[in-house]
Design a protein around this motif. Structure first.
Motif, short mmCIF file in Angstrom:
data_model
loop_
_atom_site.label_atom_id
_atom_site.label_comp_id
_atom_site.label_asym_id
_atom_site.label_seq_id
_atom_site.Cartn_x
_atom_site.Cartn_y
_atom_site.Cartn_z
N THR A 82 71.21 25.49 -15.73
CA THR A 82 71.39 26.93 -15.51
C THR A 82 70.98 27.73 -16.75
O THR A 82 70.43 28.82 -16.64
N THR A 83 71.25 27.17 -17.93
CA THR A 83 70.85 27.84 -19.17
C THR A 83 69.33 27.87 -19.28
O THR A 83 68.74 28.89 -19.67
N LYS A 86 68.04 30.58 -16.99
CA LYS A 86 68.29 31.91 -17.54
C LYS A 86 67.39 32.20 -18.74
O LYS A 86 66.81 33.28 -18.85
N SER A 90 64.46 35.16 -19.13
CA SER A 90 64.55 36.14 -20.22
C SER A 90 63.34 36.06 -21.15
O SER A 90 62.85 37.09 -21.61
#
Length: 446
Positions: A82-83, A86, A90
């Motif tokens: 999930t990191t 994300k 970004s």
């Protein structure tokens, strides 16, 4: 030891390559020179740098930021799925457009400050700017450790302050109203388990029958599931089960007798085995609720368009000619398109279905169950499903539970995190107000 090698040029002149070996024994070049003496000095300087401990190839700093991130940092940096998802979003949304073409050694603190100023000018939120600076800083921390650069351009660069807003805590009475608006018994049990246990969504939806000891009412939290884009999943799926919760530490907590009895009845009624999920997507899916269509004559008219004309809300003309995007006009257009697709027109797409392996989708539950229940309850506050975890902690502390016990139940790493839930209920200041009123009344009698 280094050496030189003759290298004939296209013009017939001989040049000299300075060659040396790094710590791994690989042959490296320190450049090509006009004289043998210059080449010898070059490989000697390169070996001296290795002797000082600066073993990196200086040319690595001349690669672009995009190349370093895509070839080295992002593929090899250890992080949660999930990191990674994300961070990737970004990076390409906010960071790459600014720094992607620049060389790593050319990026200075002034460039980072200019980037922050540009994001502010583009009205990017303070929390988003801070989160993106964390990503940029992580990249340059790794680059500094790898000796790609010898300067950390994020050091000393400040971002706009992010205000800490008070948590929204649902009161017991409000929870009761919300509970009654949930569509079925399975959804009610899921929500009640959430507020009784304080589990995160990923921990709650990965609970299996074997995790709960019905005799002792002890629940073991040892796994969590996350939902990711398939391209960030090791196997190309959507749900990824991790063999540890968020805090990377198993924890055990006791449930109340009434919720344990409900869970046991749920297991029996659905004939669930020890390895089955307690809450499955198939059992929770329901057809969409019927939509109430308002009478366009009762909705008024749209704002004037470029030609100064106005149209009735809730009509196709209001949407297409009046350019109105209110809920009534958008629903009118959606009904029109749905009707055409039902009749085989406009290349109708297949009906949508929840892509799941049995786990509940957070987004599906939010849109199909949670938000409609909130609207029906009309609580005057917007509560997320995750806020039930906050309510669990707040209710326990308001009821006199020990702070350390609450910390262990929630899996907090620090007591300071748990202390934030003290005095968060709406009536928490009642004692202070009573004391104030007592002093004022005493002064008035005097």
């Amino acid at each position: 030891m280094g050496f030189t090698r003759e290298r004939p040029g296209t013009d017939g002149k001989v040049r000299y390559a300075a060659l040396y070996r790094d710590l791994k024994g690989r042959q490296r070049s320190a450049g090509t020179f006009a004289t043998e003496r210059q080449a010898e000095r070059a490989w000697q300087r390169a070996e001296a740098v290795i002797g000082l401990g600066r073993v990196a190839d200086p040319r690595r700093g001349r690669q672009t930021f995009r190349r370093y991130v895509e070839d080295s940092w992002l593929p090899n940096h250890e992080m949660e799925a999930t990191t990674r998802q994300k961070y990737t979003y970004s990076l390409y949304r906010h960071i790459m457009p600014e720094f992607g073409p620049m060389r790593m050694i050319d990026i200075m603190p002034e460039h980072v400050r200019q980037w922050v100023t540009g994001l502010k000018a583009a009205e990017v939120g303070a929390a988003t700017i801070a989160a993106n600076k964390v990503i940029l800083s992580a990249i340059f921390t790794t680059a500094l450790n790898d000796q790609v650069t010898f300067l950390h351009p994020c050091k000393g660069v400040k971002t706009p302050p992010v205000p800490i807003r008070p948590r929204t805590i649902i009161a017991p009475a409000q929870f009761g109203e919300l509970y009654e608006t949930l569509p079925d018994a399975d959804c009610r049990l899921l929500v009640e388990t959430a507020i009784e246990s304080g589990l995160r969504w990923g921990e709650l939806t990965e609970l299996r029958v074997r995790d709960l000891e019905f005799s002792s009412r002890m629940l073991t939290v040892s796994r969590a599931v996350v939902e990711v884009n398939p391209r960030f999943h090791p196997g190309g799926g959507r749900f990824l089960v991790k063999d540890y919760p968020k805090d990377r530490e198993y924890r055990r907590l006791k449930l109340s007798a009434q919720i344990t009895a409900k869970l046991k009845s749920h297991v029996t009624g659905h004939a669930l085995g020890p390895d089955d999920l307690l809450f499955r997507a198939a059992a929770a899916e329901r057809p969409p609720a019927l939509q109430v269509v308002a009478d366009p004559d009762s909705l008024g008219r749209t704002e004037p368009n470029a030609a100064g004309r106005r149209y009735r809300h809730g009509t196709m003309t209001g949407y297409s000619l009046g350019r109105c995007r209110c809920d009534h006009c958008r629903n009118s257009y959606a009904r029109y398109r749905a009707g055409r697709r039902a009749n085989g027109k406009d290349e109708p797409r297949r009906g949508r279905s929840v892509d799941t392996d049995g786990h509940l989708s957070r987004n599906w539950f939010r849109t199909a169950v949670w938000l409609p229940a909130l609207d029906a309850a009309n609580l005057q506050i917007r509560v997320r499903m995750h806020d039930l975890r906050h309510a669990h902690a707040s209710w326990l502390l308001a009821g006199g539970a020990d702070l350390q016990v609450v910390r262990q139940r929630l899996g907090h790493g620090s007591l300071r995190t748990t202390e934030r839930y003290l005095h968060t209920l709406p009536d928490a200041d009642e004692t202070a107000l009573d004391a104030l009123a007592k002093i004022r009344n005493r002064a008035a009698r005097g």
